[in-house]
Motif scaffolding. Structure first.
Motif, mmCIF file in Angstrom:
data_model
loop_
_atom_site.group_PDB
_atom_site.id
_atom_site.type_symbol
_atom_site.label_atom_id
_atom_site.label_comp_id
_atom_site.label_asym_id
_atom_site.label_seq_id
_atom_site.Cartn_x
_atom_site.Cartn_y
_atom_site.Cartn_z
ATOM 1 N N GLN A 147 9.768 -75.955 -74.795
ATOM 2 C CA GLN A 147 10.609 -75.112 -75.337
ATOM 3 C C GLN A 147 11.241 -75.769 -74.115
ATOM 4 O O GLN A 147 12.713 -75.379 -74.034
ATOM 5 C CB GLN A 147 10.208 -73.617 -74.640
ATOM 6 N N THR A 148 10.774 -76.152 -72.991
ATOM 7 C CA THR A 148 11.468 -77.227 -71.884
ATOM 8 C C THR A 148 11.970 -78.043 -72.441
ATOM 9 O O THR A 148 13.126 -78.215 -71.494
ATOM 10 C CB THR A 148 10.242 -77.687 -71.075
ATOM 11 N N LEU A 149 11.675 -78.647 -73.456
ATOM 12 C CA LEU A 149 13.362 -80.041 -73.358
ATOM 13 C C LEU A 149 13.973 -79.024 -74.208
ATOM 14 O O LEU A 149 15.868 -79.714 -73.763
ATOM 15 C CB LEU A 149 12.734 -80.602 -74.909
ATOM 16 N N MET A 150 14.340 -78.466 -74.808
ATOM 17 C CA MET A 150 15.274 -77.023 -75.025
ATOM 18 C C MET A 150 16.565 -76.732 -74.128
ATOM 19 O O MET A 150 17.540 -76.845 -74.587
ATOM 20 C CB MET A 150 15.025 -76.267 -76.641
ATOM 21 N N LEU A 151 15.621 -76.099 -73.448
ATOM 22 C CA LEU A 151 16.490 -75.783 -72.734
ATOM 23 C C LEU A 151 17.271 -76.986 -70.980
ATOM 24 O O LEU A 151 18.204 -76.616 -71.138
ATOM 25 C CB LEU A 151 16.225 -75.036 -70.772
ATOM 26 N N ILE A 152 16.888 -77.845 -71.449
ATOM 27 C CA ILE A 152 17.008 -78.758 -70.475
ATOM 28 C C ILE A 152 17.954 -79.393 -71.485
ATOM 29 O O ILE A 152 19.485 -79.703 -70.889
ATOM 30 C CB ILE A 152 15.291 -80.134 -70.570
ATOM 31 N N ALA A 153 18.187 -79.362 -72.665
ATOM 32 C CA ALA A 153 19.148 -80.604 -73.366
ATOM 33 C C ALA A 153 20.214 -79.297 -72.989
ATOM 34 O O ALA A 153 21.164 -79.306 -73.107
ATOM 35 C CB ALA A 153 18.612 -80.367 -74.633
ATOM 36 N N ALA A 154 19.465 -78.220 -73.353
ATOM 37 C CA ALA A 154 21.069 -76.926 -73.218
ATOM 38 C C ALA A 154 21.797 -76.501 -72.238
ATOM 39 O O ALA A 154 22.717 -76.049 -71.804
ATOM 40 C CB ALA A 154 20.561 -75.706 -73.955
ATOM 41 N N PHE A 155 20.902 -77.057 -71.176
ATOM 42 C CA PHE A 155 21.630 -76.727 -69.287
ATOM 43 C C PHE A 155 22.581 -78.001 -69.347
ATOM 44 O O PHE A 155 23.533 -77.876 -68.371
ATOM 45 C CB PHE A 155 20.974 -76.147 -69.024
ATOM 46 N N THR A 156 21.897 -79.392 -69.663
ATOM 47 C CA THR A 156 22.460 -80.179 -69.419
ATOM 48 C C THR A 156 23.960 -80.495 -70.099
ATOM 49 O O THR A 156 25.282 -80.202 -69.772
ATOM 50 C CB THR A 156 21.423 -81.184 -70.020
ATOM 51 N N ILE A 157 24.241 -79.781 -71.644
ATOM 52 C CA ILE A 157 24.977 -79.969 -72.385
ATOM 53 C C ILE A 157 26.010 -78.818 -71.658
ATOM 54 O O ILE A 157 27.439 -79.536 -71.958
ATOM 55 C CB ILE A 157 24.908 -79.635 -74.011
ATOM 56 N N SER A 158 25.410 -78.117 -71.244
ATOM 57 C CA SER A 158 26.287 -76.659 -70.812
ATOM 58 C C SER A 158 26.794 -76.780 -69.238
ATOM 59 O O SER A 158 28.725 -76.378 -69.241
ATOM 60 C CB SER A 158 25.760 -75.506 -70.570
ATOM 61 N N ALA A 159 26.635 -77.947 -69.361
ATOM 62 C CA ALA A 159 26.577 -78.281 -67.549
ATOM 63 C C ALA A 159 28.888 -79.486 -67.363
ATOM 64 O O ALA A 159 29.189 -79.155 -66.583
ATOM 65 C CB ALA A 159 25.533 -79.254 -66.857
ATOM 66 N N ILE A 160 28.058 -79.799 -69.088
ATOM 67 C CA ILE A 160 29.341 -81.163 -69.117
ATOM 68 C C ILE A 160 30.336 -80.729 -69.902
ATOM 69 O O ILE A 160 31.544 -80.664 -69.353
ATOM 70 C CB ILE A 160 28.827 -82.019 -69.723
ATOM 71 N N LEU A 161 30.152 -79.768 -70.501
ATOM 72 C CA LEU A 161 31.034 -78.600 -71.162
ATOM 73 C C LEU A 161 32.071 -77.615 -70.180
ATOM 74 O O LEU A 161 33.008 -77.827 -69.753
ATOM 75 C CB LEU A 161 30.379 -77.578 -72.247
ATOM 76 N N PHE A 162 31.097 -77.129 -69.076
ATOM 77 C CA PHE A 162 31.608 -76.227 -67.947
ATOM 78 C C PHE A 162 32.756 -77.010 -67.431
ATOM 79 O O PHE A 162 33.514 -76.697 -67.280
ATOM 80 C CB PHE A 162 30.944 -75.687 -67.398
#
Length: 206
Positions: free
Chosen positions: A76-91
């Motif tokens: 779950q931690t890895l999933m959230l790290i990936a999601a937040f990282t990609i979200s920050a880049i896309l934003f």
């Protein structure tokens, strides 16, 4: 057991297709082709991001020989790290991407889409554990109900209220939120605050 699971998966796919057809027929009467085009162009970016986040970790949870609470929490931690990282880049790239694909509205749309993206990523480990336990009946019911009520009802009502393309955007978010609540209540998975290399490596290799 396998036949029953297969039938539920088939029923879920078929049910979603039928519901989608009905929703699209109604929305086509309420929205303009431009509204659909804006959403379609924006959604392509997010679909690619979802593939990146979901690939590997969810499948690892399904196929791993043995699971412990720490391993599940690490996933779950890895999933959230990936999601937040990609979200920050896309934003941060919403403006240039919107200009490149001729969708200036992407700057306003992106925060809502990314919020749904993060919710979807956070739900992935729970859904994977349900798949591991062959809980396809529950997953199918959650998919169909969230699609019909979360997306269908919200999108149609907002479209009737002349929200334009926002009807689809908020409908998709409501669908993701409803599915997240249903799945997470069934199998809550919390991120692990401490991870070891021995726990992370097998997931990354997978």
């Amino acid at each position: 057991m396998m036949m029953r699971a297969a039938l539920w998966v088939f029923a879920g796919k078929l049910g979603n297709q039928v519901i989608t057809l009905g929703i699209v027929m109604i929305l086509a009467r309420l929205l303009t082709p431009e509204d659909f085009g804006i959403v379609a162009a924006s959604h392509v970016i997010l679909v690619l991001s979802q593939v990146v986040v979901r690939f590997g970790i969810g499948a690892y949870l399904i196929q791993a020989e043995a699971l412990t609470p720490r391993i599940i929490g690490t996933a779950q931690t890895l999933m959230l790290i990936a999601a937040f990282t990609i979200s920050a880049i896309l934003f941060s790239l919403a403006g240039p991407i919107g200009a490149a694909i001729n969708v200036p509205q992407l700057v306003q749309i992106m925060p809502v889409m990314l919020a749904g993206f993060i919710l979807s990523a956070a739900t992935n480990p729970s859904a994977s554990l349900l798949s591991r336990e062959m809980e396809f009946e529950f997953l199918t019911r959650a998919e169909i109900s969230s699609h019909a009520i979360g997306y269908g009802a919200v999108a149609v009502v907002l479209a009737a209220l002349e929200f334009g393309f926002w009807a689809i955007i908020f409908g998709a978010f409501a669908q993701t939120l409803m599915r997240c609540v249903l799945v997470f209540r069934r199998v809550p998975v919390w991120p692990s605050l401490s991870m070891t290399l021995s726990e992370i490596t097998p997931m990354l290799r997978f």
